[in-house]
Design a protein around this motif. Sequence first.
Motif, PDB file in Angstrom:
ATOM      1  N   MET A   1     -27.979 -30.712  13.126  1.00  0.00           N
ATOM      2  CA  MET A   1     -27.459 -30.459  14.465  1.00  0.00           C
ATOM      3  C   MET A   1     -28.642 -30.374  15.432  1.00  0.00           C
ATOM      4  N   SER A   2     -28.507 -31.036  16.570  1.00  0.00           N
ATOM      5  CA  SER A   2     -29.622 -31.079  17.510  1.00  0.00           C
ATOM      6  C   SER A   2     -29.764 -29.737  18.240  1.00  0.00           C
ATOM      7  N   ILE A   3     -30.916 -29.593  18.830  1.00  0.00           N
ATOM      8  CA  ILE A   3     -31.219 -28.345  19.550  1.00  0.00           C
ATOM      9  C   ILE A   3     -30.306 -28.177  20.757  1.00  0.00           C
ATOM     10  N   ILE A   4     -29.938 -29.278  21.407  1.00  0.00           N
ATOM     11  CA  ILE A   4     -29.077 -29.200  22.594  1.00  0.00           C
ATOM     12  C   ILE A   4     -27.691 -28.689  22.213  1.00  0.00           C
ATOM     13  N   VAL A   5     -27.168 -29.179  21.097  1.00  0.00           N
ATOM     14  CA  VAL A   5     -25.854 -28.718  20.638  1.00  0.00           C
ATOM     15  C   VAL A   5     -25.921 -27.234  20.278  1.00  0.00           C
TER      16      VAL A   5
ATOM     17  N   LEU B   1     -23.749 -24.179  21.981  1.00  0.00           N
ATOM     18  CA  LEU B   1     -22.944 -23.226  21.213  1.00  0.00           C
ATOM     19  C   LEU B   1     -23.346 -21.789  21.520  1.00  0.00           C
ATOM     20  N   VAL B   2     -24.636 -21.535  21.691  1.00  0.00           N
ATOM     21  CA  VAL B   2     -25.098 -20.200  22.082  1.00  0.00           C
ATOM     22  C   VAL B   2     -24.573 -19.864  23.480  1.00  0.00           C
ATOM     23  N   PHE B   3     -24.582 -20.845  24.382  1.00  0.00           N
ATOM     24  CA  PHE B   3     -24.051 -20.640  25.725  1.00  0.00           C
ATOM     25  C   PHE B   3     -22.559 -20.324  25.677  1.00  0.00           C
ATOM     26  N   LEU B   4     -21.820 -20.995  24.792  1.00  0.00           N
ATOM     27  CA  LEU B   4     -20.392 -20.710  24.642  1.00  0.00           C
ATOM     28  C   LEU B   4     -20.156 -19.276  24.202  1.00  0.00           C
ATOM     29  N   ILE B   5     -20.941 -18.816  23.251  1.00  0.00           N
ATOM     30  CA  ILE B   5     -20.806 -17.431  22.788  1.00  0.00           C
ATOM     31  C   ILE B   5     -21.165 -16.468  23.914  1.00  0.00           C
ATOM     32  N   GLY B   6     -22.229 -16.788  24.652  1.00  0.00           N
ATOM     33  CA  GLY B   6     -22.616 -15.954  25.796  1.00  0.00           C
ATOM     34  C   GLY B   6     -21.541 -15.895  26.856  1.00  0.00           C
ATOM     35  N   CYS B   7     -20.909 -17.032  27.142  1.00  0.00           N
ATOM     36  CA  CYS B   7     -19.823 -17.057  28.131  1.00  0.00           C
ATOM     37  C   CYS B   7     -18.632 -16.230  27.660  1.00  0.00           C
ATOM     38  N   ALA B   8     -18.292 -16.343  26.384  1.00  0.00           N
ATOM     39  CA  ALA B   8     -17.159 -15.579  25.857  1.00  0.00           C
ATOM     40  C   ALA B   8     -17.412 -14.080  25.968  1.00  0.00           C
ATOM     41  N   ILE B   9     -18.610 -13.653  25.659  1.00  0.00           N
ATOM     42  CA  ILE B   9     -18.950 -12.233  25.756  1.00  0.00           C
ATOM     43  C   ILE B   9     -18.984 -11.793  27.222  1.00  0.00           C
ATOM     44  N   ALA B  10     -19.543 -12.652  28.093  1.00  0.00           N
ATOM     45  CA  ALA B  10     -19.643 -12.302  29.511  1.00  0.00           C
ATOM     46  C   ALA B  10     -18.264 -12.168  30.155  1.00  0.00           C
TER      47      ALA B  10
ATOM     48  N   TYR C   1     -17.360 -22.075  30.682  1.00  0.00           N
ATOM     49  CA  TYR C   1     -17.055 -22.161  29.257  1.00  0.00           C
ATOM     50  C   TYR C   1     -16.265 -23.430  28.950  1.00  0.00           C
ATOM     51  N   SER C   2     -15.252 -23.714  29.746  1.00  0.00           N
ATOM     52  CA  SER C   2     -14.423 -24.898  29.518  1.00  0.00           C
ATOM     53  C   SER C   2     -15.214 -26.185  29.697  1.00  0.00           C
ATOM     54  N   MET C   3     -16.091 -26.212  30.684  1.00  0.00           N
ATOM     55  CA  MET C   3     -16.876 -27.429  30.903  1.00  0.00           C
ATOM     56  C   MET C   3     -17.860 -27.667  29.757  1.00  0.00           C
ATOM     57  N   ILE C   4     -18.515 -26.619  29.293  1.00  0.00           N
ATOM     58  CA  ILE C   4     -19.430 -26.778  28.153  1.00  0.00           C
ATOM     59  C   ILE C   4     -18.648 -27.174  26.906  1.00  0.00           C
ATOM     60  N   MET C   5     -17.467 -26.605  26.737  1.00  0.00           N
ATOM     61  CA  MET C   5     -16.639 -26.959  25.585  1.00  0.00           C
ATOM     62  C   MET C   5     -16.236 -28.420  25.629  1.00  0.00           C
ATOM     63  N   SER C   6     -15.972 -28.951  26.820  1.00  0.00           N
ATOM     64  CA  SER C   6     -15.636 -30.372  26.914  1.00  0.00           C
ATOM     65  C   SER C   6     -16.842 -31.249  26.559  1.00  0.00           C
ATOM     66  N   VAL C   7     -18.042 -30.810  26.915  1.00  0.00           N
ATOM     67  CA  VAL C   7     -19.248 -31.546  26.521  1.00  0.00           C
ATOM     68  C   VAL C   7     -19.428 -31.493  25.005  1.00  0.00           C
ATOM     69  N   VAL C   8     -19.153 -30.358  24.403  1.00  0.00           N
ATOM     70  CA  VAL C   8     -19.233 -30.239  22.941  1.00  0.00           C
ATOM     71  C   VAL C   8     -18.249 -31.205  22.280  1.00  0.00           C
ATOM     72  N   TRP C   9     -17.040 -31.323  22.828  1.00  0.00           N
ATOM     73  CA  TRP C   9     -16.062 -32.264  22.269  1.00  0.00           C
ATOM     74  C   TRP C   9     -16.569 -33.701  22.383  1.00  0.00           C
ATOM     75  N   ILE C  10     -17.258 -34.022  23.466  1.00  0.00           N
ATOM     76  CA  ILE C  10     -17.830 -35.365  23.601  1.00  0.00           C
ATOM     77  C   ILE C  10     -18.896 -35.596  22.541  1.00  0.00           C
ATOM     78  N   VAL C  11     -19.763 -34.601  22.326  1.00  0.00           N
ATOM     79  CA  VAL C  11     -20.804 -34.712  21.302  1.00  0.00           C
ATOM     80  C   VAL C  11     -20.176 -34.881  19.920  1.00  0.00           C
ATOM     81  N   LEU C  12     -19.059 -34.237  19.688  1.00  0.00           N
ATOM     82  CA  LEU C  12     -18.356 -34.357  18.406  1.00  0.00           C
ATOM     83  C   LEU C  12     -17.497 -35.622  18.327  1.00  0.00           C
TER      84      LEU C  12
END
Length: 100
Positions: free
Chosen positions: A1-5, A9-18, A35-46
Motif C-alpha cells: 500500500m502506498s504512502i498516500i493511501v 486512511l489516517v485522515f479518515l480516522i482523524g475525521c471520524a474522531i473529529a 471525510y466523504s470526499m477523501i472516501m471517494s478518492v479512496v474508492w477511486i484508488v481501489l
Amino acid sequence: MSIIVQLMLVFLIGCAIAVCLTKDLLTSVVIYMAYSMIMSVVWIVLESPDLAITEAAVGAGVTSLLFFLALKKIHAIDARNEVRRQHAQEQRGGDDHGEE
C-alpha cells in the motif's frame, strides 16, 4: 500500500474522531464533507469508480446539503452568527450591550 493511501486512511480516522468530538454542529458537517470526499478518492484508488461517484454525490453532496438545511431549520446557523456578532461587539465596545 502506498504512502498516500496510508495518509488518506489516517485522515479518515482523524475525521471520524473529529466529527465525534466537535461541539459545533456546522464544523461537524464540514468535517463530514471532507471525510466523504477523501472516501471517494479512496474508492477511486481501489478501482471502484461507481462507488466513488456515489460517495461524492450522496455523502458529500446530498447528505451535507440536508444537514445544512436541518441546521438552518433549527436556527443553529443563525444562533452561531448572532453569538459571533455579540462577541465582536463586546471586543469593540467593551460592556456596551445596546443600552442607552
